[in-house]
Design an enzyme around this catalytic site. Structure first.
Site: not given
Length: 238
Positions: A47, A130, A148
DNA sequence: CTCCAGCCCC
DNA sequence: GGGGCTGGAG
């Protein structure tokens, strides 16, 4: 007065969207290396890499990075310089520094585990709303929403069209939507599906409306009708 | 080449 | 609500 509109979107549309998204995902999902692990550390690495970098560039570096630092402990034990060097040439080089700091903090203060709450995750520098949601749903399989750019675009187009919705701030509206749509217990698949859908069908330019399963209820279909630009989520400041 | 996008920090 | 870093669009 109720501050939340519990009937938006219409429950029937909501169900259709979930069904169609998951069905589409079952057939078209991308084969991504971070979908083959349930290790929160590895999910976190992916991520952070994906924060400002495209999937194709992340994949090889993700593998290399994890070969070199297979665990949180090993990342924490490495030198920052080493981690930065391994990161190259992904760019945004503050990210490896922060990731390394997160590893050290997790080892020192969280019994060597990535914490599994939104609040604790967001307390780390380098993890915003996020990324925290992504880790919660992808690593810990909690029903946490994500938002996102891809997801924003999809939800804006399908459910809001060219309007901002019901007066509430567009961003909050979209977060609420993202949460309201999650099928109970299925945030992992649903969120992954949203990302793939935004990346493969509901793209920023030239969305693939002809192959889109949301046609019957999408507020922006058909996209090319009058060449409308994607509705801006917020006005430019100048 | 300039401008914009995008996630996070401040 | 603005700036930063960096790739990609125009």
């Amino acid at each position: 007065m109720s501050s939340v509109n519990h009937h938006f979107p219409d429950p029937v549309i909501r169900r259709k969207f979930r069904q169609r998204l998951l069905r589409w995902y079952a057939r078209h999902q991308r084969d991504l290396p971070w979908r083959k692990t349930s290790d929160p550390y590895k999910i976190l690495v992916s991520e952070v890499m994906l924060q400002q970098t495209q999937v194709d560039r992340v994949i090889p570096k993700y593998k290399e990075f994890l070969r070199k630092y297979p665990t949180l402990q090993e990342l924490a034990g490495a030198s920052v310089g080493d981690v930065e060097a391994t990161w190259r040439p992904l760019g945004y080089n503050i990210r490896p520094v922060r990731l390394h700091a997160i590893a050290q903090e997790a080892v020192g203060r969280h019994r060597g585990k990535i914490p599994d709450s939104l609040e604790e995750l967001q307390a780390f520098k380098g993890i915003g709303r996020y990324t925290a949601g992504a880790v919660m749903s992808f690593a810990f399989r909690k029903d946490a929403p994500i938002l996102d750019t891809n997801v924003k675009r999809v939800l804006q187009r399908v459910f809001l069209g060219s309007t901002n919705g019901n007066g509430s701030k567009p961003l909050k509206r979209l977060w609420d939507l993202s949460a309201a749509l999650i099928p109970k217990g299925k945030a992992y698949d649903f969120n992954q599906a949203l990302m793939d859908f935004g990346a493969l069908i509901c793209t920023a330019r030239k969305p693939n409306c002809p192959n889109c399963p949301m046609q019957p209820f999408c507020l922006s279909y058909p996209w090319d009708k009058d060449n409308t630009p994607c509705p801006k989520l917020q006005r430019p400041s100048k």
